[in-house]
Design a protein around this motif. Structure first.
Motif, PDB file in Angstrom:
ATOM      1  N   UNK A 222       1.263  80.311   8.728  1.00 55.13           N
ATOM      2  CA  UNK A 222      -0.182  79.764   8.296  1.00 55.13           C
ATOM      3  C   UNK A 222      -1.480  80.197   9.236  1.00 55.13           C
ATOM      4  N   UNK A 223      -1.213  80.462  10.642  1.00 53.30           N
ATOM      5  CA  UNK A 223      -2.173  80.683  11.475  1.00 53.30           C
ATOM      6  C   UNK A 223      -2.782  82.103  11.062  1.00 53.30           C
ATOM      7  N   UNK A 224      -1.637  82.884  10.910  1.00 51.86           N
ATOM      8  CA  UNK A 224      -2.035  84.329  10.625  1.00 51.86           C
ATOM      9  C   UNK A 224      -2.772  84.489   9.281  1.00 51.86           C
ATOM     10  N   UNK A 225      -2.541  83.657   8.282  1.00 49.89           N
ATOM     11  CA  UNK A 225      -3.167  83.740   6.876  1.00 49.89           C
ATOM     12  C   UNK A 225      -4.522  83.168   7.103  1.00 49.89           C
ATOM     13  N   UNK A 226      -4.642  82.034   7.881  1.00 53.24           N
ATOM     14  CA  UNK A 226      -6.071  81.427   7.986  1.00 53.24           C
ATOM     15  C   UNK A 226      -6.933  82.392   8.996  1.00 53.24           C
ATOM     16  N   UNK A 227      -6.438  83.204   9.827  1.00 49.75           N
ATOM     17  CA  UNK A 227      -7.381  84.106  10.475  1.00 49.75           C
ATOM     18  C   UNK A 227      -8.042  85.067   9.468  1.00 49.75           C
ATOM     19  N   UNK A 228      -7.226  85.622   8.465  1.00 55.55           N
ATOM     20  CA  UNK A 228      -7.799  86.612   7.384  1.00 55.55           C
ATOM     21  C   UNK A 228      -8.775  85.703   6.562  1.00 55.55           C
ATOM     22  N   UNK A 229      -8.370  84.486   6.278  1.00 60.97           N
ATOM     23  CA  UNK A 229      -9.091  83.784   5.285  1.00 60.97           C
ATOM     24  C   UNK A 229     -10.541  83.422   5.789  1.00 60.97           C
ATOM     25  N   UNK A 230     -10.301  83.166   7.070  1.00 58.27           N
ATOM     26  CA  UNK A 230     -11.521  82.763   8.055  1.00 58.27           C
ATOM     27  C   UNK A 230     -12.696  84.157   7.871  1.00 58.27           C
ATOM     28  N   UNK A 231     -12.000  85.254   7.699  1.00 60.38           N
ATOM     29  CA  UNK A 231     -12.663  86.623   7.797  1.00 60.38           C
ATOM     30  C   UNK A 231     -13.311  86.777   6.424  1.00 60.38           C
ATOM     31  N   UNK A 232     -12.992  85.842   5.688  1.00 54.72           N
ATOM     32  CA  UNK A 232     -13.717  86.096   4.087  1.00 54.72           C
ATOM     33  C   UNK A 232     -12.990  86.989   3.371  1.00 54.72           C
ATOM     34  N   UNK A 233     -11.717  87.494   3.769  1.00 51.61           N
ATOM     35  CA  UNK A 233     -10.955  88.672   2.886  1.00 51.61           C
ATOM     36  C   UNK A 233     -10.352  88.044   1.879  1.00 51.61           C
ATOM     37  N   UNK A 234     -10.629  88.311   0.757  1.00 48.96           N
ATOM     38  CA  UNK A 234     -10.491  87.552  -0.556  1.00 48.96           C
ATOM     39  C   UNK A 234      -9.916  88.318  -1.836  1.00 48.96           C
ATOM     40  N   UNK A 235     -10.687  89.305  -2.193  1.00 51.47           N
ATOM     41  CA  UNK A 235     -10.108  90.116  -3.398  1.00 51.47           C
ATOM     42  C   UNK A 235      -9.510  91.478  -3.249  1.00 51.47           C
ATOM     43  N   UNK A 236      -9.305  91.790  -1.731  1.00 55.74           N
ATOM     44  CA  UNK A 236      -8.722  92.859  -1.535  1.00 55.74           C
ATOM     45  C   UNK A 236      -7.177  92.911  -1.741  1.00 55.74           C
ATOM     46  N   UNK A 237      -6.765  94.292  -1.927  1.00 60.06           N
ATOM     47  CA  UNK A 237      -5.436  94.505  -2.158  1.00 60.06           C
ATOM     48  C   UNK A 237      -4.262  93.663  -1.330  1.00 60.06           C
ATOM     49  N   UNK A 238      -4.691  93.647   0.063  1.00 65.02           N
ATOM     50  CA  UNK A 238      -3.464  93.154   0.904  1.00 65.02           C
ATOM     51  C   UNK A 238      -3.417  91.766   0.754  1.00 65.02           C
ATOM     52  N   UNK A 239      -4.464  90.984   0.467  1.00 67.20           N
ATOM     53  CA  UNK A 239      -4.212  89.446   0.132  1.00 67.20           C
ATOM     54  C   UNK A 239      -3.588  89.109  -1.041  1.00 67.20           C
ATOM     55  N   UNK A 240      -3.389  90.001  -1.944  1.00 65.91           N
ATOM     56  CA  UNK A 240      -2.483  89.928  -3.118  1.00 65.91           C
ATOM     57  C   UNK A 240      -0.915  89.841  -2.815  1.00 65.91           C
ATOM     58  N   UNK A 241      -0.479  90.263  -1.590  1.00 66.75           N
ATOM     59  CA  UNK A 241       0.809  90.121  -1.153  1.00 66.75           C
ATOM     60  C   UNK A 241       1.405  89.015  -1.153  1.00 66.75           C
ATOM     61  N   UNK A 242       2.670  88.874  -1.346  1.00 68.53           N
ATOM     62  CA  UNK A 242       3.508  87.626  -1.347  1.00 68.53           C
ATOM     63  C   UNK A 242       3.454  87.242   0.346  1.00 68.53           C
TER      64      UNK A 242
END
Length: 316
Positions: A222-242
């Motif tokens: 949860x914390x790992x994903x939250x750190x990406x979320x807070x960086x505003x990463x949204x539509x990039x390829x990596x965030x589509x990962x399971x």
């Protein structure tokens, strides 16, 4: 005389035990490991991609892990180039390259003489689509792609306009989907390859996947994903990962955390099923049921296959 470089490839569904086997084989055959996972290339995405930890490596060099930032795109064609460079480099040091992973197209692209459709282009058509995206919105192009190439559409986020346009351009140039243009090739193996597939009883595998997800949550997914979320990463390829898109749903307030975790487990199980189907249909794999017998016995069986196939001797 066969001058091809020797290569071991370990494939199989998520959570089947590829990492553990790869370390044992690398120790036995003086090997180095190349990750064949399309998401372990990203820095800061460790828990959700089940990236190997430093202490688990047991001193074995690992390649193609943490080579891109999460906002960067990465393609099978790039992977193909990087893996081939690594295979040559590792072989030149008299070490055995071992590819380990579950991303079928990436591995297929790397080990077969596989030609990508990147050369096909129509700049005028592409420019028209770019203007349409500006005027009509991204979703219109994505809907168009879904009607002609549902497979690509399911893999590409509507906001990833560049990849949507690329898939439409391939269809425009060839009259075939991206997958069809690649499937029509009958490529040759580039290397003297021992292609090992790991499988196990489905119920046992699904249980392992569920346990792995629980462990990921405990370890701080949860914390790992939250750190990406807070960086505003949204539509990039990596965030589509399971492991990431499901937690994003929770962070967006669209679902509860328990529901997000349950969806993550379900998506992981479905992905494992798709992986097995893909490998069985696309590659000539020597399968080993890792759930049967004890691990030591299975290592001996797999080692005997590698030694016969590649004319290798073990260190042990």
């Amino acid at each position: 005389m066969n001058n091809k470089e020797k290569l071991v490839v370990i494939i199989g569904p998520t959570a089947v035990g590829k990492t553990k086997l790869s370390i044992e084989l690398a120790k036995r055959y003086n090997g180095e490991i190349i990750s064949g996972d399309s998401m372990q290339i990203y820095r800061g995405m460790d828990i959700g991609t089940a990236k190997i930890k430093e202490e688990e490596m047991e001193g074995i060099p690992h390649h193609l892990i943490d080579i891109r930032n999460p906002e960067q795109e990465f393609s099978a064609a790039e992977f193909q180039q990087l893996v081939r460079e690594k295979i040559t480099e590792i072989s030149s040091r008299n070490k055995l390259p071992i590819i380990v992973g579950g991303t079928g197209l990436y591995i297929q692209a790397a080990i077969f003489d596989y030609q990508f459709s990147d050369a096909l282009s129509d700049p005028e058509f592409r420019s028209k689509l770019e203007k349409r995206a500006d005027l009509e919105g991204n979703q219109v192009l994505h809907d168009e792609l879904a009607s002609i190439d549902p497979q690509s559409a399911s893999e590409i986020h509507p906001n990833n306009v560049r990849r949507v346009i690329r898939a439409l351009e391939i269809y425009h140039c060839t009259g075939k989907t991206k997958e069809e243009t690649q499937a029509n090739q009958s490529p040759e193996l580039m290397y003297e390859t021992a292609l090992i597939g790991l499988t196990m009883d489905r119920e046992q595998l699904y249980e392992r996947i569920n346990l792995r997800v629980d462990l990921m949550v405990e370890e701080g997914l949860l914390e790992e994903v939250e750190s990406l979320y807070k960086r505003g990463l949204r539509t990039c390829q990596s965030i589509q990962a399971i492991g990431y898109k499901e937690i994003y749903q929770y962070l967006d307030g669209l679902t509860s955390l328990p529901e997000a975790i349950e969806t993550l487990k379900q998506n992981s199980r479905r992905y494992a099923k798709r992986q097995l189907t893909w490998f069985r249909n696309k590659m000539n794999v020597q399968w080993f049921n890792i759930g049967e017998d004890d691990f030591v016995k299975k290592i001996s069986e797999i080692s005997a296959y590698i030694e016969g196939k590649l004319q290798l001797k073990s260190n042990t």
